[in-house]
Design an enzyme around this catalytic site. Structure first.
Site, mmCIF file in Angstrom:
data_model
loop_
_atom_site.group_PDB
_atom_site.id
_atom_site.type_symbol
_atom_site.label_atom_id
_atom_site.label_comp_id
_atom_site.label_asym_id
_atom_site.label_seq_id
_atom_site.Cartn_x
_atom_site.Cartn_y
_atom_site.Cartn_z
ATOM 1 N N LYS A 26 28.167 42.661 34.477
ATOM 2 C CA LYS A 26 27.339 42.187 35.816
ATOM 3 C C LYS A 26 26.139 42.986 36.123
ATOM 4 O O LYS A 26 25.190 42.683 36.431
ATOM 5 C CB LYS A 26 28.290 41.711 36.825
ATOM 6 C CG LYS A 26 27.643 41.108 37.934
ATOM 7 C CD LYS A 26 28.795 40.525 38.564
ATOM 8 C CE LYS A 26 30.018 41.209 39.309
ATOM 9 N NZ LYS A 26 29.301 41.903 40.710
ATOM 10 N N ARG A 31 20.342 44.113 36.750
ATOM 11 C CA ARG A 31 19.128 44.952 36.445
ATOM 12 C C ARG A 31 18.264 44.707 35.283
ATOM 13 O O ARG A 31 17.100 44.788 35.550
ATOM 14 C CB ARG A 31 19.689 46.525 36.358
ATOM 15 C CG ARG A 31 20.277 47.195 37.714
ATOM 16 C CD ARG A 31 21.308 48.141 37.287
ATOM 17 N NE ARG A 31 21.862 48.809 38.597
ATOM 18 C CZ ARG A 31 22.933 48.268 39.120
ATOM 19 N NH1 ARG A 31 23.285 47.173 38.902
ATOM 20 N NH2 ARG A 31 23.032 48.992 40.217
ATOM 21 N N GLY A 99 26.390 40.350 46.063
ATOM 22 C CA GLY A 99 25.804 41.709 46.936
ATOM 23 C C GLY A 99 24.726 42.392 45.950
ATOM 24 O O GLY A 99 23.921 42.953 46.417
ATOM 25 N N ARG A 127 28.803 39.959 54.681
ATOM 26 C CA ARG A 127 28.639 41.316 54.187
ATOM 27 C C ARG A 127 27.674 42.066 54.742
ATOM 28 O O ARG A 127 26.557 41.626 55.092
ATOM 29 C CB ARG A 127 28.663 41.589 52.594
ATOM 30 C CG ARG A 127 30.022 40.732 52.058
ATOM 31 C CD ARG A 127 29.966 40.687 50.446
ATOM 32 N NE ARG A 127 29.856 42.095 49.888
ATOM 33 C CZ ARG A 127 29.935 42.216 48.572
ATOM 34 N NH1 ARG A 127 29.623 41.187 47.716
ATOM 35 N NH2 ARG A 127 30.074 43.639 48.223
ATOM 36 N N SER A 172 27.938 54.135 47.092
ATOM 37 C CA SER A 172 27.477 52.707 46.830
ATOM 38 C C SER A 172 26.150 52.745 45.722
ATOM 39 O O SER A 172 25.106 53.059 46.118
ATOM 40 C CB SER A 172 27.000 52.011 48.083
ATOM 41 O OG SER A 172 26.248 50.602 47.667
ATOM 42 N N GLN A 174 24.847 50.056 44.818
ATOM 43 C CA GLN A 174 23.727 49.091 45.368
ATOM 44 C C GLN A 174 22.817 49.842 46.320
ATOM 45 O O GLN A 174 21.804 49.414 46.152
ATOM 46 C CB GLN A 174 24.660 48.142 45.949
ATOM 47 C CG GLN A 174 25.408 47.164 45.116
ATOM 48 C CD GLN A 174 25.990 46.021 45.639
ATOM 49 O OE1 GLN A 174 26.147 45.647 46.717
ATOM 50 N NE2 GLN A 174 26.646 45.583 44.820
ATOM 51 N N ASP A 325 35.742 47.968 41.667
ATOM 52 C CA ASP A 325 36.047 46.830 41.361
ATOM 53 C C ASP A 325 37.520 46.533 40.679
ATOM 54 O O ASP A 325 37.825 45.120 40.838
ATOM 55 C CB ASP A 325 35.091 45.951 40.548
ATOM 56 C CG ASP A 325 33.755 45.955 41.408
ATOM 57 O OD1 ASP A 325 33.779 46.178 42.752
ATOM 58 O OD2 ASP A 325 32.658 45.885 40.716
ATOM 59 N N LYS A 352 34.028 44.023 50.287
ATOM 60 C CA LYS A 352 33.500 43.375 49.030
ATOM 61 C C LYS A 352 33.469 41.944 49.330
ATOM 62 O O LYS A 352 33.220 41.245 50.270
ATOM 63 C CB LYS A 352 34.365 43.778 47.858
ATOM 64 C CG LYS A 352 34.622 45.364 47.359
ATOM 65 C CD LYS A 352 33.403 45.613 47.020
ATOM 66 C CE LYS A 352 33.169 47.339 46.571
ATOM 67 N NZ LYS A 352 31.919 47.602 46.234
ATOM 68 N N ARG A 356 39.086 43.022 50.155
ATOM 69 C CA ARG A 356 39.960 42.935 48.946
ATOM 70 C C ARG A 356 41.208 43.916 49.387
ATOM 71 O O ARG A 356 42.390 43.668 48.720
ATOM 72 C CB ARG A 356 39.183 43.489 47.648
ATOM 73 C CG ARG A 356 38.552 42.517 47.291
ATOM 74 C CD ARG A 356 37.965 43.205 45.926
ATOM 75 N NE ARG A 356 37.110 42.140 45.289
ATOM 76 C CZ ARG A 356 35.818 42.535 44.443
ATOM 77 N NH1 ARG A 356 35.689 43.655 44.104
ATOM 78 N NH2 ARG A 356 35.142 41.379 44.002
HETATM 79 C C1 S3P Z 1 27.598 47.351 41.752
HETATM 80 C C2 S3P Z 1 28.067 48.353 42.682
HETATM 81 C C3 S3P Z 1 29.252 48.089 43.316
HETATM 82 C C4 S3P Z 1 30.288 47.148 42.680
HETATM 83 C C5 S3P Z 1 29.519 45.760 42.431
HETATM 84 C C6 S3P Z 1 28.545 46.028 41.523
HETATM 85 C C7 S3P Z 1 26.103 47.369 41.270
HETATM 86 O O1 S3P Z 1 28.996 47.928 44.854
HETATM 87 O O2 S3P Z 1 31.084 47.037 43.646
HETATM 88 O O3 S3P Z 1 30.366 44.892 41.860
HETATM 89 O O4 S3P Z 1 25.744 46.790 40.297
HETATM 90 O O5 S3P Z 1 25.511 48.301 41.629
HETATM 91 P P1 S3P Z 1 28.761 48.927 46.023
HETATM 92 O O6 S3P Z 1 27.545 49.573 45.624
HETATM 93 O O7 S3P Z 1 28.663 48.264 47.184
HETATM 94 O O8 S3P Z 1 29.949 49.810 45.860
#
Ligand code: S3P
Length: 445
Positions: A26, A31, A99, A127, A172, A174, A325, A352, A356
């Site tokens: 995913k 990306r 997210g 979120r 994070s 993200q 995750d 999340k 969770r």
């Molecule tokens: C992800 C980062 C994680 C993960 C999410 C995918 C990503 O989140 O939980 O399923 O693709 O960068 P966080 O950045 O909030 O930890």
């Protein structure tokens, strides 16, 4: 109109056997679509996850001006616009449950001179987004959000981006990625410092597309990641490995259903994603790594899993980013283990797709497992035998909660049901068919 709910029930499985390929990663899929849209010329993606989250990102990249299409051979073709070339979307971007889609895209548009409106489903709208709006504001973007920095939100991109150096307050990927993506259309060097290493797919793939991204380790062990602005990104081919976070479900199922041996092919083995495999091995799991290889710049391997007697372990907080995750399914595995499993440092689990931490605790208790919470530590007391099961779990739009408890039902004494498995399609379309093909007994409830 809300979609119809999809209740499912999982009964005791036959021994699981066979080979399976879980869908594409995913994180990498999101990306690949975004970077392809930013590159000049044509990109190809093989093995893209066609789950709802990623399809929303594909749609959003079209709305931002890129050409995105699925070809007859199953691969995807993009025609990108070049760094800085995205166009103002004519309508809201609805990222559904994702997210990753929302936060990374906020970074992308923050340094484009137009306004973008973001929304999502009830889960995504609950979120926290301040973690991205705060650093992106420092780069010059403006945000109008609901109370608590939540979606819907408008991002007013800046015409005069300022490069920043930002130390992440939460581990994070993200947030790291949002800042690095904003840094692409920013003069000079944009730097993110992370005390705990998080998944580095953004860094690896940006380099693959031609950006200058460096990672150095500071004296205190922190990682310093720097992107140089205005790179010439050129179209590339991305081969998406199978998602280790999705592989976790058939893998734990094979461990807890007696007499099982399952081979999971082409699983992404990026070392910043493999904390679950390490933990399960420490618990006594028989997981063999076959055919390790590099595909499209990422490590992949086949995993051969045989059912095993598990024992409880301590999982250190430092490991959390590499398996963030995977805690719900690890907690399910821990409830079959002999002895106590303590999982430290789980604060991020509360923000999340659902909370969770609470969902896992309540779900396990409903299945007759003894669970305790001490601050951010989740403690599961396994009995070394199948837990009672016999519960119906509220999914609350969380795909991983749904799949974790369906796995529980495969080996618990009584069946386990989930109230709505619709969310499973966000990351693992075909989950029920794949699992039932290996020997499980999941059906409509
Ligand atoms: C992800 C980062 C994680 C993960 C999410 C995918 C990503 O989140 O939980 O399923 O693709 O960068 P966080 O950045 O909030 O930890």
């Amino acid at each position: 109109m809300p979609a119809m709910s999809r209740p499912l029930i999982s009964r005791r499985a036959e021994p699981l056997t066979g080979r399976a390929k879980v869908p594409g990663d995913k994180s990498i899929s999101h990306r690949a679509l975004m970077f392809g849209a930013l590159a000049v010329g044509e990109s190809r993606i093989e093995g893209l996850l066609e789950g709802d989250d990623v399809l929303r990102t594909a749609q959003a990249m079209r709305a931002l001006g890129a050409e995105v299409e699925k070809l007859e051979d199953g691969s995807w073709r993009l025609w990108g616009r070049g760094v800085g070339g995205l166009m103002e979307p004519a309508d809201l971007l609805d990222l559904g449950n994702s997210g990753t889609g929302a936060r990374l895209m906020m970074g992308l548009v923050a340094t484009h001179p137009f306004t973008t409106f973001f929304t999502g489903d009830a889960s995504l709208r609950s979120r926290p987004m301040k973690r991205v709006s705060e650093p992106l504001s420092r780069m010059g973007a403006k945000f109008v959000t609901r109370e608590g920095g939540r979606l819907p939100a408008a991002v007013v991109g800046t015409t005069n981006p300022v490069p920043i150096t930002y130390e992440l307050p939460v581990a994070s990927a993200q947030v790291k990625s949002a800042i690095l993506l904003a840094g692409l259309n920013t003069p000079g060097e944009t730097t993110v410092i992370e005390r705990e290493a998080t998944r580095d797919h953004t860094e690896l793939m940006l380099r693959h597309f031609g950006a200058n991204v460096t990672t150095t380790i500071r004296e205190d062990g922190a990682r310093v990641v720097t992107v140089t602005g205005f790179p010439e990104l050129t179209g590339r081919t991305v081969i998406v490995p199978a998602d280790p976070s999705s592989a976790a479900f058939p893998l734990v199922a094979a461990l807890v259903v007696p007499g099982s041996t399952v081979t999971l092919v082409g699983i992404g083995m990026n070392p910043l994603r493999t904390g679950l495999f390490q933990t399960l091995r420490e618990m006594g799991a028989d997981i063999r790594t076959d055919n390790p290889r590099i595909e499209g710049g990422e490590e992949v391997a086949d995993l051969v899993v045989t059912s095993s007697a598990l024992r409880g372990v301590d999982v250190p907080a430092e490991r959390a980013p590499s398996m963030i995750d995977e805690y719900p399914i690890l907690a399910v595995a821990a409830s079959f283990a002999a002895g106590t499993t303590r999982m430290f440092g789980l604060s991020e689990l509360r923000v999340k797709e659902s909370d969770r931490f609470t969902a896992t605790m309540n779900g396990l208790r409903a299945c007759g497992v003894e669970v305790e919470a001490e601050g951010d530590t989740l403690i599961v007391h396994g009995k070394g035998a199948p837990p009672p099961g016999g519960a119906t779990i509220a999914v609350n739009l969380d795909h991983r909660i749904a799949m974790s408890f369906l796995v529980m039902g495969m080996a618990a004494a009584q069946p386990v049901a989930v109230d709505d498995a619709e969310a499973v399609d966000t990351s693992f379309p075909g989950f029920v068919e794949l699992m039932n093909g290996l020997g499980s007994a999941i059906e409509g409830n």
